[in-house]
Design an enzyme around this catalytic site. Structure first.
Site, short mmCIF file in Angstrom:
data_model
loop_
_atom_site.label_atom_id
_atom_site.label_comp_id
_atom_site.label_asym_id
_atom_site.label_seq_id
_atom_site.Cartn_x
_atom_site.Cartn_y
_atom_site.Cartn_z
N PRO A 1 2.06 -50.01 -17.78
CA PRO A 1 2.20 -49.83 -19.23
C PRO A 1 1.09 -50.58 -19.98
O PRO A 1 0.80 -51.73 -19.69
CB PRO A 1 3.58 -50.44 -19.52
N LYS B 1 0.06 -57.10 -24.11
CA LYS B 1 1.06 -56.31 -23.40
C LYS B 1 2.37 -57.09 -23.20
O LYS B 1 3.20 -56.70 -22.38
CB LYS B 1 0.51 -55.87 -22.04
N HIS C 1 16.91 -50.75 -8.96
CA HIS C 1 15.78 -51.44 -9.59
C HIS C 1 16.11 -51.97 -10.99
O HIS C 1 15.20 -52.36 -11.72
CB HIS C 1 14.57 -50.50 -9.65
N ARG D 1 8.71 -52.04 -8.85
CA ARG D 1 7.74 -52.83 -8.07
C ARG D 1 7.87 -54.34 -8.31
O ARG D 1 7.25 -55.14 -7.63
CB ARG D 1 6.32 -52.36 -8.37
N LYS E 1 -24.06 -58.44 -22.68
CA LYS E 1 -23.15 -58.25 -21.54
C LYS E 1 -23.76 -57.29 -20.53
O LYS E 1 -23.89 -56.09 -20.78
CB LYS E 1 -21.81 -57.72 -22.04
N ARG F 1 -9.91 -49.40 -9.30
CA ARG F 1 -9.53 -48.72 -10.54
C ARG F 1 -10.18 -47.35 -10.59
O ARG F 1 -11.39 -47.22 -10.40
CB ARG F 1 -9.99 -49.53 -11.76
#
Length: 269
Positions: A2, A57, A90, A109, A150, A259
Site C-alpha cells: 500500500p 504511509k 490473517h 504477510r 543527484k 523492483r
C-alpha cells in the site's frame, strides 16, 4: 505494498467510525508483525480516539495519553465491521469500539506494524521523512533543488522517503509516464520545466488514485471491504507487453533492486 493513496483511503474510511468513539479493548490474535505489537496496545481499555491522521504511509491514531502508529506493510488492510464476524487466519488485530464497530487489521504477510508512542516527534519511524507530496512544500522548485546534484536514476530517487513520502513503485512509474520522463534518466538531468511538470503530475496521479479508492492488485481493500479501482486506470504499471494507451508501443518491464519498472520507450525520454 500500500502506498500513499491506499493509506489515505484507509484513513478516510476509518476516521468517521473511530473519532468520538472509545476503544473498549484490543484483541491481538497474533502480535508477531514486522515489529512486535506494543504492550500498551494490549492494555487499551476505555480509551477515546481523538483523531485519525496520516504521515507518509503511517496511520496515526491520537489517544489521550499517546499515539498508535499503524503501518500496513506489504499486504495489510483495515476494515470497519458492524458485527463481530469470525476471525480468519490473517486477521491479527481488532479494536472493539463503544459504538458497536470493530476495526480489524488483516495482514497475510505480517510485514505491518502496530506501535505505541507517547510523542510523535522524534519517533524513529517518522524521523527523517521528506515532505508530503500533496503539500505546498513539494513543488517543482523543491524537486529541482533536490535533483540538481543527484547522480542516480530518477525513479528510485522518487521512491526515497527522504525526498518525498508515499510515492512507491506504482505511482513513481505512473507519474514518470504522465510526465514523459524515462525512469532511468539521471535525476540531475531533469530540466526546470521537467521538474515542474513531474511535481504537478505526481500530485494529480495521487489525487486521482485517492478518488478511486487506491489501487488493488492483490491484498489491499478499502475500509468497507471493497477493492481500490485505480488499477483500471493504470497506464504502464503491470502492463508488460501490452500496447501503450497513447502510442501503441508495447510497454517494457525491467527490474532493478528487486523492483519492477514499467515504461513506454516511445513516450518517455
Amino acid at each position: 505494498m500500500p502506498e500513499l493513496p491506499e493509506v489515505e483511503t484507509s484513513r478516510r474510511g476509518i476516521e468517521p467510525h473511530l473519532v468520538g468513539a472509545t476503544i473498549l479493548h484490543a484483541h491481538i490474535r497474533n502480535g508477531r508483525l514486522r515489529w512486535p505489537v506494543s504492550d500498551e496496545i494490549y492494555r487499551l481499555s476505555d480509551t477515546p480516539v481523538l483523531s485519525v491522521q496520516r504521515r507518509a504511509k503511517y496511520l496515526l491514531l491520537e489517544l489521550p495519553d499517546g499515539w498508535i502508529i499503524i503501518h500496513l506493510g506489504m499486504s495489510g488492510s483495515l476494515r470497519i465491521l458492524s458485527e463481530a464476524l469470525p476471525a480468519e487466519k490473517h486477521d491479527h488485530v481488532d479494536l472493539v469500539m463503544s459504538n458497536g464497530k470493530i476495526l480489524r487489521y488483516t495482514d497475510p504477510r505480517r510485514f505491518g506494524a502496530w506501535l505505541w508512542t507517547k510523542e510523535l516527534e522524534g519517533h524513529n519511524v517518522l524521523a527523517h521523512l521528506g515532505p508530503e507530496p500533496l503539500s505546498d512544500e513539494f513543488n517543482g522548485e523543491y524537486l529541482q533543488q533536490k535533483c540538481a546534484k543527484k547522480k542516480t536514476a530518477i525513479k528510485p530517487w522518487l521512491m526515497d522517503n527522504k525526498l518525498v513520502v508515499g510515492v512507491g513503485n506504482i505511482y513513481a512509474s505512473e507519474s514518470l509516464f504522465a510526465a514523459g520522463i524515462h525512469p532511468d534518466r539521471l535525476a540531475s538531468s531533469l530540466s526546470t520545466a521537467e521538474c515542474d511538470l513531474l511535481a504537478q503530475v505526481i500530485k494529480a496521479v495521487l489525487l486521482r488514485s485517492i478518488e478511486q479508492g487506491g489501487t488493488t492488485l492483490k491484498d489491499f481493500l478499502q475500509s468497507d471491504g471493497k477493492p481500490g479501482y485505480f488499477a483500471q486506470e493504470l497506464q504502464v504499471y503491470g502492463r508488460k507487453g501490452e500496447p501503450c494507451r497513447v502510442c501503441g508501443t508495447p510497454i517494457v518491464a525491467t527490474k532493478h533492486a528487486q523492483r519492477a519498472t514499467f515504461y513506454c520507450r516511445h513516450c518517455q525520454k
